[in-house]
Design an enzyme around this catalytic site. Structure first.
Site, PDB file in Angstrom:
ATOM      1  N   LYS A  72       0.869  -1.188   0.000  1.00  0.00           N
ATOM      2  CA  LYS A  72       0.000   0.000   0.000  1.00  0.00           C
ATOM      3  C   LYS A  72       0.905   1.237   0.000  1.00  0.00           C
ATOM      4  CE  LYS A  72      -3.268   3.061   0.844  1.00  0.00           C
ATOM      5  NZ  LYS A  72      -2.363   4.252   0.862  1.00  0.00           N
ATOM      6  N   GLU A  87       9.829   2.077  10.689  1.00  0.00           N
ATOM      7  CA  GLU A  87      10.925   3.040  10.481  1.00  0.00           C
ATOM      8  C   GLU A  87      10.268   4.399  10.432  1.00  0.00           C
ATOM      9  OE1 GLU A  87      12.917   5.825   9.272  1.00  0.00           O
ATOM     10  OE2 GLU A  87      12.648   4.954   7.276  1.00  0.00           O
ATOM     11  N   CYS A  96      13.928  11.313   6.432  1.00  0.00           N
ATOM     12  CA  CYS A  96      13.874  11.093   7.875  1.00  0.00           C
ATOM     13  C   CYS A  96      15.266  11.064   8.500  1.00  0.00           C
ATOM     14  CB  CYS A  96      13.127   9.793   8.183  1.00  0.00           C
ATOM     15  SG  CYS A  96      13.720   8.374   7.249  1.00  0.00           S
ATOM     16  N   GLU A 150      10.065  16.933  14.059  1.00  0.00           N
ATOM     17  CA  GLU A 150      10.527  16.685  12.698  1.00  0.00           C
ATOM     18  C   GLU A 150       9.748  17.596  11.753  1.00  0.00           C
ATOM     19  OE1 GLU A 150      11.559  12.816  10.008  1.00  0.00           O
ATOM     20  OE2 GLU A 150       9.562  12.858  10.887  1.00  0.00           O
TER      21      GLU A 150
END
Length: 489
Positions: free
Chosen positions: A183, A259, A293, A392
């Site tokens: 997906k 992750e 990331c 972030e």
């Protein structure tokens, strides 16, 4: 560049199909804001069919048992994707907005080149290990540890490095003997649908072993996490979404690989070459517009060199090339969509409200009226506990924090709920390595080293995730461990 390669259909049970209700959604180029095509807007019925196909293929075919066949299929996949690399490159630049230069590295060519390594690993892996004989309770016994596939893997992938992450999940899972339902993120469907097309048309991978379901929303992803027929979820994305996935998977006690986010620190020690540090920080800030990331988005400078470093950064980024991602001279393109741009601009404003100063950038570039661009931005005078130092941002925004020596630098670097990556720069390799060893993070680059590689485990500490992707450790995420004890006669 080659013409954009499109695949509007999903792959379900070996067939390339439209959504069950015929619905589609637009795929938008973030650099031009133009629609480059459509993708199937998959439904609950489509996801149900994909899961059923994957379950049947795992339970009722010899895919999990025929290692030689799996290895051959992975080599076929590598050959076919490599043959179509230029078309895939054009599609990736168009839907992701990533600079074409990055497709010759981590966005495309590097992950493609890594597929034979996965095939070789599966071919040479020790699937059974003898522990020898023992006599528990006086019973002479031979013990064997056997590694077996988990079963049906649901892979949910993000938009920032879609080809790389799709392959980093799907191929090791297949090599381990699993079946997969992929997906992809709504913003980047073609990275997944084109993979599905290549699998269906250019490999011998059996029907149902790989399924691809695209959707404009996230409901089918939730369905994938909750379905009891799915044995494992492998997810890359934000920590907030990872939390929801973990919760959704908990009801059926699925194995989960996550992750997640990062707020990685680039630590410059007091003997570091500041010019080299500034260049490294500028690359980390602007590469793919900070949409990585593992990008080092906190720069920790020694207090004695703090102001000089800020001035050098501002001067460097004023003339930094960014813009059209099809231009091979740039490393920074747009953000993925307007909502993301507004999110990034909101963080910059929040930083100013909390006491930071904008050394350079901070807004929408006047020379790029089309596309979701934000100027390369440096925030100085940042409190280590402030929002912009802790959250972030996922944009081209660097926060710069002073430190008072190695111990203080380690303390600031570890002052984060994340622990994904980091960098240390020093004139002394020994000193830099000592700092790297103390950083609570999954990867660290030291004095110009680069952690990325198909054979290198990647993942994070703390809220940056659970488990590792790539390398032997990443392959083993997709395996179960079975201990077999046989009575010795």
């Amino acid at each position: 560049m080659a013409e954009i390669w499109r695949e509007e259909r999903m792959l379900i049970d070996g067939r390339l199909v439209a959504a069950s209700d015929g619905a589609t959604y637009d795929n938008v180029n973030p650099a031009t804001e133009k629609v480059i095509g459509v993708a199937a807007d998959g439904t609950s019925t489509d996801m149900d069919g994909a899961i059923a196909a994957a379950r049947h293929a795992f339970d009722h075919t010899d895919w999990a048992d025929d290692l030689a066949f799996r290895v051959r299929c992975i080599r076929q996949l590598h050959e076919a994707l490599t043959k179509h690399a230029d078309e895939l490159r054009a599609s990736t630049v168009a839907e992701v907005g990533c600079p074409v230069a990055l497709t010759y590295g981590p966005q495309l060519d590097a992950p493609l080149a890594g597929l034979p390594w996965v095939a070789d690993l599966a071919e040479t892996y020790h699937w059974e290990t003898s522990l020898g004989f023992a006599e528990p309770f006086g019973m002479r016994t031979h013990r064997t540890v056997r590694r077996e596939p988990v079963g049906v893997v649901g892979a949910i992938t993000p938009w920032n490095y879609p080809v790389q992450i799709n392959l980093a999940k799907v191929v090791p899972a297949l090599a381990a003997g699993n079946t997969v339902v992929l997906k992809p993120a709504p913003d980047t469907p073609y990275g997944a649908t084109l993979l599905g097309q290549v699998i269906a048309e250019h490999t011998d991978i059996p029907a149902g072993v790989v399924n691809v379901v695209t959707s404009a929303g996230h409901a089918v992803g939730q369905q994938l996490c909750e379905d009891p027929r799915v044995d494992m979820i492998s997810f890359t994305g934000s920590t907030a979404t990872g939390t929801r996935i973990m919760t959704a998977a908990a009801a059926t006690i699925k194995k989960v690989f996550l992750e997640l986010g990062g707020k990685s620190a680039l630590v410059a020690l007091d003997d570091a070459d500041i010019d080299a540090v500034v260049t490294s920080a500028a690359f980390a800030t602007t590469t793919h517009a900070g949409q990585g990331c593992a990008n080092t988005t906190r720069l920790l400078l020694p207090r004695s060199k703090y102001r000089d470093g800020i001035a050098a950064l501002a001067e460097t980024l004023k003339t930094w090339p960014y813009g059209d991602p099809t231009d091979s001279s740039v490393l920074m393109g747009p953000l993925i969509r307007e909502e993301q741009r507004q999110r990034v601009l909101g963080y910059i404003q929040k930083g100013v409200e909390e006491g930071a100063t904008i050394a350079v950038g901070g807004g929408i570039p006047a020379h790029l009226p089309t596309g979701y661009y934000v100027e390369p931005t440096v925030l100085a005078d940042v409190d280590p506990d402030s929002t912009v130092a802790q959250d972030e941002i996922f944009g081209p925004v660097l926060v710069v924090i002073p430190h008072d020596g190695d111990d203080h630098a380690v303390q600031i670097a570890n002052n984060s709920r994340y622990g994904l990556s980091g960098t240390v720069v020093s004139a002394s390799d020994e000193r830099a390595r000592a700092v790297a060893n103390r950083m609570r993070t999954g990867t660290v680059n030291v004095n110009g080293g680069v952690f990325y590689g198909v054979d290198v485990p990647f993942g994070g500490y703390k809220q940056s995730g659970i488990g590792r992707e790539m390398g032997v450790a990443g392959f083993e995420e997709y395996l179960e461990t079975k201990s077999i004890a046989e009575g010795a006669r």
